[in-house]
Design an enzyme around this catalytic site. Sequence first.
Site, PDB file in Angstrom:
ATOM      1  N   ASP A  20     -12.319 -26.903  24.507  1.00 53.13           N
ATOM      2  CA  ASP A  20     -12.193 -26.713  25.960  1.00 53.13           C
ATOM      3  C   ASP A  20     -13.533 -26.490  26.645  1.00 53.13           C
ATOM      4  OD1 ASP A  20      -9.366 -26.796  25.679  1.00 53.13           O
ATOM      5  OD2 ASP A  20      -9.409 -24.691  25.071  1.00 53.13           O
ATOM      6  N   HIS A  32      -8.153 -33.161  27.234  1.00 53.57           N
ATOM      7  CA  HIS A  32      -9.434 -33.345  27.903  1.00 53.57           C
ATOM      8  C   HIS A  32      -9.139 -33.571  29.380  1.00 53.57           C
ATOM      9  CE1 HIS A  32     -11.709 -34.868  24.114  1.00 53.57           C
ATOM     10  NE2 HIS A  32     -11.311 -33.628  24.027  1.00 53.57           N
TER      11      HIS A  32
END
Length: 426
Positions: free
Chosen positions: A13, A41
């Site tokens: 992340d 993503h």
Amino acid sequence: MKTCAIVGVNWGDEGKGRMVDLLSGQYDIVIRYQGGGNAGHTVVNQYGKFALHLLPSGIFRPDAVNVLGNGVALDPENLWTEIEDLRSRGVPVSPENLKISDRASLLLPWHRLLDGLEEARLKDRAYGSTRQGIAPFYSDKAQKKTVLAGELFYPDRLAEHLRELLEWKNLTLTRVYGAAPCSLDELMAWVWDYGGKIKPFLCDTAAFLHDASQAGKSLLFEAQLGALRDLDYGIYPFTTSSNTLAAYAPVGSGLPTAKLDRIVGVVKAYSTCVGEGPFVCELFGDEAARLREAGAEYGAKTGRPRRVGPLDLVATRYGIRLQGTTELALTKLDVLGYLKQIPVCTHYELDGKRTGEFPFPSALDRAKPVIEMLEGWNCDISGIRNWKDLPEAARNYVDYVEEKLACPIRCVSVGPDRDAYVIHQR
Ligand code: GDP
């Protein structure tokens, strides 16, 4: 041939998707080489905001060819949902710009089922899996108990192979977990349905990449998650079940002899971690809540609140070493704008000793963060596009981090949009 990998340096992340979206314009082919639909993503561009799970982030570039390599966990149902979503929002996805390795193994419905059953069995000792079937998938692959996507071109053999696997898998489902067995008819129907949908995208991507590299095409490898989640070198067993390192990119993509000449490590200006496991620099209470809100730190796949903390230089240096980064991209610097003073974790205190080395996983629970406070800039920098226009304290923060990490920071992002970044100048 120009090659580059964009990888996560921390727990995932970090903002890899937006970096791939930004840099993919410079590359001919964008390749996902490991992991599956268990993470997301996030990409914001002219088409809107997207949470990509399996598709490479180069899918938005009209000239880029995207590849899902043999190393990914290919869940045809989730992939098809993603393709349909993108198409419905005007993003072209076709066998011309998406090629899927015929050697990628199929993630089957029982992998997701088993993921949930095992987490339920573990109760409060669960790993915090996203229950997308990734761990059961990769363990089956290591046992040679998966089917390859290319078997869809051999329907009779595939049917026989699935029948054998079902017999074996039902023993685990019924006798280990006391769950209902999977039915062959349902399994076959699922495989023909979703397998049929992705079949036009399947090809020998190893041959495709070989020819492309011979022709001098440039390749961008896109990783999922981060170094600390790597199966071999991460915070085992709170890792993922694949290798998240740049070193795995050539093997997982289909071009095992590729050499990487650029490795961009993505580091967030603070730390986040999803799920269970040791997280030495974790903040709690109001401090954590403010950072989480400021950075909108909720899982792209699950919506789970992410655990947050200050930038951890110890873990980040370890991640840089594992990835072999040639440069760093520092993301989400704008998020720290609400702070008058910014905490940074410089060392760990372990058994009465101060250390800058990342400990063996079993010792991580005993490590305590050593915090240094840096001056904040305490204003909104999200509209800034030139290094010299950043407040002095923000420039100092970037310079400090670069010095401590001993790796050049090139790009500093200050917002989620494609153009919201500043090139670091010294
Ligand atoms: P990935 O898995 O590494 O691609 O990371 P995520 O998808 O979790 O991306 C991080 C999140 O932060 C996404 O929602 C991005 O849109 C957002 N983001 C990326 N870069 C920046 C930035 O510089 N500033 C802000 N405020 N948000 C960003």
